[in-house]
Design a protein around this motif. Structure first.
Motif, PDB file in Angstrom:
ATOM      1  N   GLY A 130      -7.643 -51.941  33.651  1.00  0.00           N
ATOM      2  CA  GLY A 130      -8.970 -51.733  33.094  1.00  0.00           C
ATOM      3  C   GLY A 130      -9.324 -52.602  31.916  1.00  0.00           C
ATOM      4  O   GLY A 130     -10.402 -52.450  31.323  1.00  0.00           O
ATOM      5  N   TYR A 131      -8.447 -53.534  31.550  1.00  0.00           N
ATOM      6  CA  TYR A 131      -8.700 -54.411  30.398  1.00  0.00           C
ATOM      7  C   TYR A 131      -8.479 -55.869  30.804  1.00  0.00           C
ATOM      8  O   TYR A 131      -7.458 -56.204  31.417  1.00  0.00           O
ATOM      9  CB  TYR A 131      -7.779 -54.062  29.224  1.00  0.00           C
ATOM     10  CG  TYR A 131      -8.107 -52.725  28.605  1.00  0.00           C
ATOM     11  CD1 TYR A 131      -8.949 -52.632  27.498  1.00  0.00           C
ATOM     12  CD2 TYR A 131      -7.586 -51.548  29.145  1.00  0.00           C
ATOM     13  CE1 TYR A 131      -9.259 -51.390  26.946  1.00  0.00           C
ATOM     14  CE2 TYR A 131      -7.896 -50.306  28.599  1.00  0.00           C
ATOM     15  CZ  TYR A 131      -8.734 -50.231  27.501  1.00  0.00           C
ATOM     16  OH  TYR A 131      -9.044 -49.003  26.964  1.00  0.00           O
ATOM     17  N   THR A 162     -13.969 -51.362  29.309  1.00  0.00           N
ATOM     18  CA  THR A 162     -15.302 -50.813  29.492  1.00  0.00           C
ATOM     19  C   THR A 162     -15.650 -49.962  28.276  1.00  0.00           C
ATOM     20  O   THR A 162     -14.996 -48.954  28.008  1.00  0.00           O
ATOM     21  CB  THR A 162     -15.361 -49.956  30.768  1.00  0.00           C
ATOM     22  OG1 THR A 162     -14.991 -50.771  31.888  1.00  0.00           O
ATOM     23  CG2 THR A 162     -16.760 -49.385  30.981  1.00  0.00           C
TER      24      THR A 162
END
Length: 268
Positions: free
Chosen positions: A147-148, A224
């Motif tokens: 997610g990064y 996000t």
């Protein structure tokens, strides 16, 4: 107090002169040799003359002459110079602290082979702060493994000849290892034109060159709704000098082996 007998490569350069001055002021280190290329105007001069002091050590282009009284050589030069020094250090049993960057894979393999016979600290950045930063990056990468998006931005002075910097590449390697990736497979070094969407498994690099920037490194973890930035900024080369003397002291009771600053700082 035992004196660490240290020779300095590139003795007429900026790092060489800072090392020589730091050795003079250290209390437990002694300048025992000084090397430079044959074309250097400093050849034959006292190695400490630039600071108005006398060391009794002359700058030599002959590697054996420069190393004959040394226990350890500290080398922040160019890959071709370091490889020449490595061969003679291995022959004479002189330990080595290597801060040079820009080595090929074959040259790195040669350094590792030499470490079977002599003790070597090999690190792309000798700064204590940078190496603590590398440890923080390892921890961050493991915690933010999905997610990064990861980008590494580095800035150096206009005279630096290699890019990305050795420190930026080391940051990439530490992060890739923590994520179970191979940096050779996931690194992106340039973007231009229509590149398509970002591959989430990639690690991006950007290099800035200008002015007299000593060395800035920032790793961006962009997720996000948030981003995390881990940065290290050098305002002087003194941190590299102090770290390399710490590495030289670390080698005192070691006869062989390949070490890095994580070993020196007990960060493993």
């Amino acid at each position: 107090m035992k004196q660490h007998k240290i020779a300095v490569a590139g003795a007429s350069g900026r790092m060489g002169q800072m090392l020589i001055d730091a050795i003079r002021q250290s209390g437990d280190c002694e300048l025992s040799g000084a090397l430079d290329v044959a074309a250097s105007p400093g050849i034959g001069a006292d190695a400490a003359a630039f600071s108005g002091h006398t060391s009794g050590v002359l700058i030599h282009s002959d590697i054996r002459q420069g190393l004959k009284n040394a226990d350890v050589l500290i080398d922040f030069t160019r890959p071709e110079g370091t490889m020449a020094h490595l061969a003679v250090c291995r022959e004479l049993g002189v330990k080595l602290v290597i801060g040079t960057t820009g080595f090929s894979e074959a040259q790195k393999a040669e350094i590792a082979a030499a470490a079977k016979d002599i003790a070597i600290v090999f690190a792309p950045n000798m700064s204590v702060g940078v190496n603590v930063t590398l440890k923080l990056l390892e921890m961050a990468a493991k915690a933010m493994s999905t997610g990064y998006d990861i980008e590494i931005i580095e800035a150096h002075h206009r005279h630096k000849v290699d890019a990305p910097s050795g420190t930026a590449l080391k940051m990439g390697e530490v992060i890739a290892d923590a994520l179970g990736r191979d940096l050779k497979e996931c690194a992106v070094y340039a973007r231009e034109g229509v590149t398509g969407e970002r591959d989430p498994s990639s690690i991006g690099f950007a290099a800035i060159r200008g002015g007299d920037i000593v060395g800035d490194h920032t790793v961006l973890f962009a997720g996000t709704g948030e981003r995390i930035e881990i940065s290290h900024k050098s305002s002087s080369r003194a941190n590299y000098v102090l770290g390399s003397l710490r590495a030289a002291r670390f080698l005192e009771n070691r006869t062989s082996g390949l070490f890095d600053m994580f070993d020196v700082l007990n960060l493993k």
